[in-house]
Write an enzyme that holds these catalytic residues in place. Structure first.
Site, PDB file in Angstrom:
ATOM      1  CB  THR A  65      10.653   8.030   9.132  1.00  0.00           C
ATOM      2  OG1 THR A  65      11.023   8.145   7.757  1.00  0.00           O
ATOM      3  CG2 THR A  65      11.842   7.690   9.965  1.00  0.00           C
ATOM      4  CG  HIS A  66       7.449   6.690   4.886  1.00  0.00           C
ATOM      5  ND1 HIS A  66       7.746   7.814   4.168  1.00  0.00           N
ATOM      6  CD2 HIS A  66       8.439   5.822   4.636  1.00  0.00           C
ATOM      7  CE1 HIS A  66       8.860   7.611   3.491  1.00  0.00           C
ATOM      8  NE2 HIS A  66       9.310   6.414   3.763  1.00  0.00           N
ATOM      9  CB  SER A  83     -12.498  -1.015 -12.920  1.00  0.00           C
ATOM     10  OG  SER A  83     -13.032  -2.031 -13.752  1.00  0.00           O
ATOM     11  CE  LYS A 124     -15.189  -1.023  -8.518  1.00  0.00           C
ATOM     12  NZ  LYS A 124     -14.861  -2.397  -8.129  1.00  0.00           N
ATOM     13  CD  GLU A 181      -9.471  -3.403  -2.646  1.00  0.00           C
ATOM     14  OE1 GLU A 181      -8.893  -3.930  -3.620  1.00  0.00           O
ATOM     15  OE2 GLU A 181     -10.674  -3.102  -2.648  1.00  0.00           O
TER      16      GLU A 181
END
Ligand code: ARG
Length: 450
Positions: free
Chosen positions: A135-136, A257, A263, A270
């Site tokens: 349900t998200h 990172s 970063k 991803e």
């Protein structure tokens, strides 16, 4: 070869020895099918009542069995009872638990049923609940790129539709089919189906234990959800990259990172993209396993469960994280506004303006192309061209054309339902929210009554 002799098994009368250890290890499924215990116990309660109604258990036996099953269910829930190394599968483990609590009476429950109809029923119940647990999926805020976000909401809404549609076909109860031929005992499959929240008992006992369409279909839907989330993930990666700068990730939904201190990585997006691979893989694994299987039950079918559990677990990980990422995204309206007209995206507005003045589109396209080429040659926007330059490109181009050469006017001109204008987008958002409210109501209804 090592033989396992001490094992609690549901079969073995005709065997002199137990299975070789390698066979036991290959056959064992309890380490992944244990999560079906709750559903197996629900089926056992229904079966105890049916056996009593058929006169195969007296009321006292029935009540002691139901009490033993309730105690076992509580012990499973608390972790006081867990599968042992020698338990082959969830059914074996639960029968051992019942025998430990009730003695020989626990062995009466096996009459008229088989692990074949049990496992098919358990998995249907599990998946019917899991479908409601996904349900998200929520629509995002109607920010300046709301139409784009809603374009990602629409496929997810279709996925919800697919789940609900799938559920109607999955709501068929295999219990009563036994190993494949039904039972000679006077069972009541319709009563069992009703008790377990199914719409109907199976129409064919062979199909009931052989069919895994409900698994393949479920995995198709989860694979497609994975693909949809992957496409959204890919766009989020682009939008949040410094080169675009259209949106920024909240610290809670970004990762750093270990080598490059500057970063802020879109790992959630991803991973959403990457997990699509395993979801698609699960579907392919099950379809390949099913292909060529003769009816009815074959042990190959045991291979259906790990892809299914993995799909549910994967989406249970990805959906909340990706939802949180979208929810907490900071959208840079200024950068979006600056990017929107870049690259002469308003050229079509000029062409349409000409069409409204009777110019054939073929010609309008040529004229606007000339306009773009003139503006580009001198590093200007279309609306920055002088009146004389407009007229030089085409006598049709009067200064009024500038009125359509803004993002705001381009959007305002889009009033048809489903288009990118602010009115239609607001209507679309309201419609999406209404559909979701209905879907949440469906998802809130329990599968197993009581
Ligand atoms: N563990 C088996 C499965 O998941 C249960 C059914 C076993 N049936 C059988 N005929 N061996 O499919």
């Amino acid at each position: 070869m090592t033989q396992m002799r001490e094992q609690v098994r549901l079969w073995g009368g005709r065997f002199d020895t137990g299975p070789a250890e390698a066979v036991a290890r290959l056959s064992r499924s309890v380490h992944f099918d244990w999560r079906l215990a709750r559903y197996d116990l629900a089926g056992s309660r229904a079966h105890a009542r049916v056996l009593a109604a058929a006169g195969l258990l007296d009321p006292d036996e029935r009540d002691r069995l139901l009490a033993g099953l309730a105690e076992l269910a509580a012990d499973c829930a608390s972790g006081a009872f867990t599968p042992a190394a020698a338990d082959e599968d969830v059914h074996t483990a639960l029968e051992r638990g019942l025998l430990e609590r009730l003695g020989p009476l626990g062995g009466k429950l096996r009459a008229g049923r088989s692990r074949n109809d049990q496992i098919a029923t358990d998995l249907r119940l599990y998946l019917r609940e899991a479908a409601r647990g996904l349900t998200h999926l929520q629509p995002a805020q109607p920010v300046s790129f709301g139409h784009q976000l809603l374009a990602h909401a629409q496929p997810l809404l279709r996925d919800l539709d697919r789940l609900r549609d799938w559920d109607a076909r999955a709501a068929v109860c295999p219990l009563g089919s036994g190993a494949l031929a039904g039972s000679s005992l006077p069972l009541d499959p319709a009563a069992v189906a009703a008790e377990l929240g199914f719409a109907a008992p199976a129409a064919n006992s062979i199909d009931a234990v052989a069919d895994r369409d409900f698994v393949a279909e479920f995995l198709f839907v989860t694979a497609l959800v994975g693909v949809h989330l992957s496409r959204l993930g890919e766009e989020l990666v682009l939008w949040t990259a410094p080169q675009f700068g259209w949106a920024s990730l909240d610290d809670g939904y970004a990762t750093g990172s270990s080598i490059m201190p500057q970063k802020k990585n879109p790992d959630v997006a991803e991973l959403a993209r990457g997990k699509a691979g395993r979801l698609v893989g699960g579907l392919v694994a099950v379809l390949t396993m099913l292909k060529g299987l003769p009816l009815a039950y074959d042990r190959d079918l045991q291979e259906d469960k790990e892809p299914v559990f993995d799909a549910v677990d994967t989406l249970a990980l990805v959906l909340p994280a990706l939802t949180g990422l979208v929810d907490t995204l900071t959208v840079h309206a200024d950068r979006l506004a600056a990017a929107a007209p870049a690259g002469y995206t308003l050229a079509t507005e000029a062409a349409d303006w000409l069409v409204r003045r009777g110019v054939p589109f073929r010609e309008a396209h040529e004229i606007t192309g000339g306009l773009v080429s003139r503006a580009a040659a001198t590093g200007r926007e279309l609306e920055q061209l002088e009146d004389a330059e407009l007229a030089a490109v085409s006598p049709h181009l009067t200064p009024q054309v500038r009125e359509v050469l803004s993002v705001a006017s381009a959007l305002a001109a889009r009033t048809t339902p489903g288009s990118a204008g602010p009115g239609p987008v607001a209507e679309q958002l309201a419609a999406v929210q209404a559909v979701l409210a209905g879907w949440r109501e469906w998802a809130g209804q329990p599968v197993l009554p009581g």
